[in-house]
Scaffold this active site. Sequence first.
Site, short mmCIF file in Angstrom:
data_model
loop_
_atom_site.label_atom_id
_atom_site.label_comp_id
_atom_site.label_asym_id
_atom_site.label_seq_id
_atom_site.Cartn_x
_atom_site.Cartn_y
_atom_site.Cartn_z
N LEU A 1 0.89 -1.25 0.12
CA LEU A 1 -0.06 0.02 0.05
C LEU A 1 0.78 1.36 0.08
O LEU A 1 0.57 2.26 -0.42
CB LEU A 1 -0.76 0.12 1.21
N CYS A 2 1.65 1.40 0.88
CA CYS A 2 2.91 2.43 0.75
C CYS A 2 3.36 2.79 -0.57
O CYS A 2 3.61 3.73 -0.98
CB CYS A 2 4.03 2.32 1.64
N THR A 3 3.69 1.87 -1.53
CA THR A 3 3.91 2.07 -2.95
C THR A 3 3.15 2.89 -3.58
O THR A 3 3.27 3.70 -4.27
CB THR A 3 4.55 0.73 -3.65
#
Lengths: 533, 434
Positions: B211-213
């Site tokens: 999700l952080c990407t």
Amino acid sequence: MTEILVQTPPVLQGPSEKERKYDRQLRLWAASGQAALESSNILLLNSGSGTVGVETLKNLVLPGIGSFTIADDAIVHDEDLGVNFFLDESSKGKSRAQCCTEFLVELNPEVNGSWWPKNPDDQRLEQLLEATQTPFTMILYALPIEPERLNIIQEYSRQHQTPLVAVHSAGFYSYFSVNLHGAFPIVDTHPDDTATADLRLLSPWPALLDFTKEMTRDIDNLDNHLHGHLPLVVILLHYLDLWKQGHDGAYPANYSEKVAFRNAVSDAMRRDIPEGGEENFEEAVAAVMKHVVPPQLPSSLKQVFDYQPSGSDDTKSGFWIIAEGVKQFYNRHGVLPVPGGLPDMKAQSEVYIKLQNLYKDKARQDAQEVLATVRGIAGGEDIDTAEVELFCTNARFIKLVNPADGRTVDLAQAVEQQLANDEIAALAGPEMPSTLIPIYLALTATSHQGVATAEQIVASIQDRVPAAAGNERVQKAAEEVARATGGELHNTSAVMGGMVAQEMIKIITKQYIPIENTCIFDGIESRCQVLRL
Amino acid sequence: MAATQNPAHVEPTNESARWRLLDQIRRNPGPFTDPSAADEESLANFEKMKILGAGGLGCEILKNLAMSHFRDIHVIDMDTIDISNLNRQFLFRKSDVGKYKAEVAARFVEQRVKGVKITAYNNRIQDFDETFYKQFQLVICGLDSIEARRWINAMLVSIAEDGSDDPDNIKPLVDGGTEGFKGQARVILPTITSCIECQLDMHAPRAAVPLCTIASIPRQPEHCVEWAHVIAWDEEKPFPQLDKDDPEHVTWLYKKALTRAQEFNIPGVTYSLTQGTIKNIIPAIASTNAIIAAACCNEAFKLATSAAPCLGFENNYMMYSGNDSIYTYTFKHEQKPDCPVCGKQSRPLEVDPSTTLQALLDSFAVRPEAQLKKPSVRAEGKTLYMQFPPSLEERTRPNLAKTLAELGLENRQEIVVTDPAFPLEFTFYLVFKS
């Protein structure tokens, strides 16, 4: 500062109706493959119980070939309705070619279908071939076939360099063979994604090294965020440089050196951070064995470089001129043109894009150099830039199918070889599948006349291949073929129709890699074998 | 221009002439055939067979079964026809778009092949119970989701287990699937040979993008599409409910993804990529579907007639690949003794006793050997957590926050997990990590 790629503003409206209809296949062969299919013109010379060829056409009409013709002088009988789906009660007594054509074109209104003979008195196949306006792209014929007809179609195919496919399906057995007439190079082979990246870690170019130096100048003092977002390419190039300094300028070469190098990279990972490790360093460690490799010339491309197209090969094709251009590039630099792709890796967006553009720019430069060489070669003046770029991008995976390499296959020898392999396989245990060549031998014994006894089939095999005499599997294959009395089973022919269509699509689109050159299917054991025969 | 004289009236088809080639094979055992295949009894049994087909290979399967002279065919498919089906699902025309697949396909084949009876169900396979599935002798499917495959597999294993005294309760399952130029066909003899659950690791779920990407460091066009799909849509809610088949919705996502891509200079966002990413579209072509469906129906025909040895007891799995030449690998996939569906042993479940029940339940979704999304769990003598009915859910909910130790569970204790997606129980025994 690297040049940022200018994006052409994309069209915002959704796909056309045609794109929606063909969406699931365009994802495989793209618009270029689709265009090739749509301009193709296929001839099916049908005979026997007549199903396998029609099943093949079904799988070609659906994805949208341009046009097809069925040549078949059979009249529909009750028996046809039990094996051929593209006929019904109303077809009885009519031309089988016509009825199948009419049902097939219903599958895709964009495909033109026609049949021959229009008049039952027309029995000369030459008339059809002579009257054809657009030459056939490919010809498929079903066995068993009359020898005279076979001669006519083979002669036509030779003269026009039209790829020719033979298919024979009887009972649970079938095979098909492809005759491409000369070498058939494929540029767009669609290798697996995992195989395609060429990071050039052991032969980096100056701009890539500068970029790495810039990012790693103060690597030990980078804050955790920056350190944890160094792309694996940068990490590996940096530690390779350090390695060289400690090893007289040499890169890690053998397995144990690579393991040592991998450990060095792993040791450089920061572990005293809340996450306990760094994802980008883990990626770098995992990439060592695959990507820390010296640039090399794959044997398939070397074969292309060394090949002298002649005789029936398409010597005028731009492919050979570009191949010469790339070969000269390789001889000058000792490396192939950079393909330009960069796999995803942990990195900040901006850094990744810069790196991606470095690879792309280099790929473009290399392709330009090849293009300049190509333009200087006789016949290369008008070669398209896009064609050169595609060649450079795919160079490592280019495949030369059916080269005229002096290897003439003698059937008797091939059979002896296969049967000898079987004896070795039998010792190795049940995991080694045995050869399917007995099926091929039994089917080819009925190439002109489908109904035969097992004894007749065995006798015909022994005439052609004395070494097959007394082989138990040959005997059984003969009995199995005799059992079918020349008739098809729908399921076997449907499997074969799928395989033949798949191969024809590969040849028409020049994408993926076609078989070389015979595929035998055993519907009892549910498996195939491809052999060069 | 008539090629032939069109007969004024069509002669009734002579049935024995019509099926001559097929009967030739059935009545004349070959060198590999069990001679009893040609007994009058075996021949008569085939005529009474009732066979069930389901899923995306439906058109091919119906054609092949009808042309194999199966007379009583049932087909389940809940889907309606989409324009993107027309490149391979050959019984459908443009004018059929929007209609039920099962219905249209059944009517077409009945019309074309006189004498076959095809019963269509415009349903999910999960809409039917054991009584329904018990009426068939053989099930053949080309389902497009692994969930549906696991469900039908569990149903047939459960029928075989419940009626183990009667061999008629072994309903062979023939399964096929394709992706691009590749595919597989397999035969399962429930409780006797390796089942779909035994082979679950052949369908490892695809790794998701972190999700952080997506949220902060996109690099690929797919990351931008996922951002539009997961984050922008939720924030802006341009339409009440996302319909991935509605071009207006896809266009909204596409534009969002494109804007984000331009912000980060990421090339490659297209409408087609947007649609492919959000729907997880798998390429599909007529020829591969033809190969796999016919390989499956060939096995069904051999199973039903014994006209030749079939996949099953020995080799039971054929992998097909057509990208680079043609390659098949036909092998025996071994049954797993601790398979949660067909195995006799319960499986170990390594856990920390200080784990909460909630954390344990969440872990079932991601464990590759379980992949359960809505698990209910009970131990001997006590219900730990039940998703349904609501009253029971409410009563067991307080347990979720408790640790396994607090719930009184012990090392080596058996727990039973159920999930509405599967008609069976998964039995585990706990192995406490020290």
